[in-house]
Design an enzyme around this catalytic site. Sequence first.
Site, PDB file in Angstrom:
ATOM      1  N   CYS A  90       0.739  -1.345  -0.119  1.00 61.55           N
ATOM      2  CA  CYS A  90       0.030  -0.107  -0.074  1.00 61.55           C
ATOM      3  C   CYS A  90       0.974   1.458  -0.015  1.00 61.55           C
ATOM      4  O   CYS A  90       1.580   1.404   0.787  1.00 61.55           O
ATOM      5  CB  CYS A  90      -0.960  -0.211   1.412  1.00 61.55           C
ATOM      6  SG  CYS A  90      -1.758   1.670   1.609  1.00 61.55           S
ATOM      7  N   CYS A  93       0.360   3.953   2.848  1.00 59.68           N
ATOM      8  CA  CYS A  93       0.851   3.060   4.107  1.00 59.68           C
ATOM      9  C   CYS A  93       2.221   3.526   4.348  1.00 59.68           C
ATOM     10  O   CYS A  93       2.726   3.721   5.183  1.00 59.68           O
ATOM     11  CB  CYS A  93       0.574   1.605   4.162  1.00 59.68           C
ATOM     12  SG  CYS A  93      -1.204   1.213   3.964  1.00 59.68           S
TER      13      CYS A  93
END
Length: 169
Positions: A90, A93
């Site tokens: 991600c 993230c």
Amino acid sequence: MAISLTTSTIPLFNNILDSSSIGSKPSNSLQFPRHLQHHYSSKILRVSSLPQRRILPPRVEATKQTFSSFDDLLANSDKPVLVDFYATWCGPCQYMVPVLDQVSATLKDKIQVVKIDTEKYPTVANQYRIEALPTLIIFKDGKPCDRFEGALTPDQLIKRIETVLSAKK
């Protein structure tokens, strides 16, 4: 760092690198500064620069702790816990990694920061219905008291945490 470009890949440089144009009067076309022209040899352009020094913020070392369960971690924490549900693939993230380091350092006396990889611990992610990444949940006294999704700047995250902690006293 050196960048090599051949004139065949960039047609615009063919006129610039032509030996008859180097050292002649400047034309209206794009020209490299004189101090770079000595790098031209056999129609290959080499532009080099010294690497830039980056000043990094002080590094916060994570402490790896083992608990029998996530609920055990929440129950035994002496301060509120900010849990970052993330995945290694991600992008947002990954953006949050230095943000969480900074938040952890700034609010080290107020909150504990924990990261949970949703790929390694899908049961915990399912338990808290994690459907978007990153999802951050603030737990107080073992129970979720605030939840938000998406990446935030350090200032936004610190402000959000302080607002939640002051409102829930």
